[in-house]
Design a protein around this motif. Structure first.
Motif, short mmCIF file in Angstrom:
data_model
loop_
_atom_site.label_atom_id
_atom_site.label_comp_id
_atom_site.label_asym_id
_atom_site.label_seq_id
_atom_site.Cartn_x
_atom_site.Cartn_y
_atom_site.Cartn_z
N UNK A 73 -27.79 -13.57 -2.84
CA UNK A 73 -28.61 -12.46 -2.37
C UNK A 73 -27.70 -11.27 -2.10
N UNK A 74 -27.93 -10.18 -2.81
CA UNK A 74 -27.24 -8.93 -2.53
C UNK A 74 -28.15 -8.11 -1.62
N UNK A 75 -27.62 -7.68 -0.49
CA UNK A 75 -28.43 -6.96 0.49
C UNK A 75 -27.71 -5.71 0.97
N UNK A 76 -28.37 -4.58 0.84
CA UNK A 76 -27.89 -3.32 1.39
C UNK A 76 -28.81 -2.92 2.53
N UNK A 77 -28.23 -2.55 3.67
CA UNK A 77 -29.04 -2.22 4.84
C UNK A 77 -28.74 -0.80 5.32
N UNK A 78 -29.78 -0.17 5.85
CA UNK A 78 -29.70 1.18 6.38
C UNK A 78 -30.06 1.19 7.87
N UNK A 79 -29.50 2.12 8.61
CA UNK A 79 -30.00 2.49 9.92
C UNK A 79 -30.50 3.93 9.78
N UNK A 80 -30.96 4.51 10.86
CA UNK A 80 -31.47 5.89 10.79
C UNK A 80 -30.37 6.88 10.40
N UNK A 81 -29.09 6.49 10.58
CA UNK A 81 -27.99 7.41 10.30
C UNK A 81 -27.38 7.22 8.92
N UNK A 82 -27.84 6.25 8.15
CA UNK A 82 -27.31 6.06 6.81
C UNK A 82 -27.11 4.60 6.45
N UNK A 83 -26.38 4.36 5.37
CA UNK A 83 -26.14 3.00 4.89
C UNK A 83 -25.13 2.32 5.80
#
Length: 247
Positions: A202-212
């Motif tokens: 599983x490749x997973x990219x996550x963001x918060x409100x300020x960016x990646x």
């Protein structure tokens, strides 16, 4: 780190919702208003609104204003399970082994994944997660140090990277890609597998409100994991599946 224009719009909207300035049912600025405020095309503004709608943050109806979605929708916007919790819920013993925890220069591929420039410093961790005496997941993760500056000081035998990142940069968005692969040298070494054995990655990219925030490669023995999902449908909108990995 400069954000793209459409990401700036998303951050602006999320900030107003998180602060309580905009509540459930409140009308958010229209595509035209956002395009004018951020000096972008209407298409860029539409992309930002649509992505937030796809995540369950906003509710869009044809011919009507875009509103802040119900809290029920928002609570299920992003459901990413913590592997330590999964293992313990199955009444098994969880432990982790930290193999690599370091700062390094981002190559072109990782820089692209994190929205940075090649050569920028990134944090890198390689951790093996165990269920009882079985190595169940090899987690390779690359972190944007601007959003998690104390990442390298954490004891990841006591807290998982997922738990830590959720506490310092709460997740607002995630992108998943699942693929079947054959065990490479790293996987063979740490998951005790043979060359040619199947794996689920599983490749997973996550963001918060300020960016990646991070890009992770989560690799599991193919005979020990399966991918599952649950769909929740609302009268006017279909939620994206909440994907989890279960034994």
């Amino acid at each position: 780190m400069a954000q793209s224009k459409y990401q700036q719009i998303k951050t602006h909207i999320l900030a107003h919702i998180e602060s309580g300035q905009w509540s459930q049912g409140d009308v958010v600025p229209s595509e035209n208003q956002l395009a004018q405020s951020f000096a972008v095309s209407r298409m860029t503004a539409r992309r930002a609104l649509q992505e937030l709608a796809d995540q369950g943050v906003l509710q869009r109806n044809q011919g009507a204003a875009t509103c802040v979605a119900s809290l029920k929708n928002q609570s299920s916007m992003l459901q990413i399970r913590n592997i330590a919790d999964e293992i313990r819920e199955r009444q098994h013993r969880y432990r982790a082994r930290v193999i690599v925890l370091e700062s390094q220069e981002a190559d072109k591929q990782i820089a692209l994944r994190l929205g940075l420039t090649a050569g920028s410093p990134v944090y890198h961790s390689l951790i093996c997660h165990w269920q009882d005496e079985v190595a169940l997941q090899l987690e390779q993760r690359f972190i944007n140090p601007l959003l998690a500056p104390d990442y390298l000081q954490q004891d990841f035998t006591r807290i998982t990277p997922h738990e830590y990142l959720c506490s310092v940069a709460p997740l607002t968005e995630a992108e998943h890609r699942v693929e079947a692969i054959l065990a490479d040298a790293l996987t063979q070494q740490y998951l005790a597998m043979q060359a040619g054995e199947p794996c689920l990655r599983l490749q997973r990219t996550t963001w918060s409100r300020d960016g990646i925030v991070s890009h992770a490669l989560l690799t599991h023995p193919g005979n020990k994991y399966q991918l599952g999902g649950h769909l929740t449908f609302q009268p006017s909108q279909a939620q994206k599946p909440a994907q989890t990995l279960e034994k």
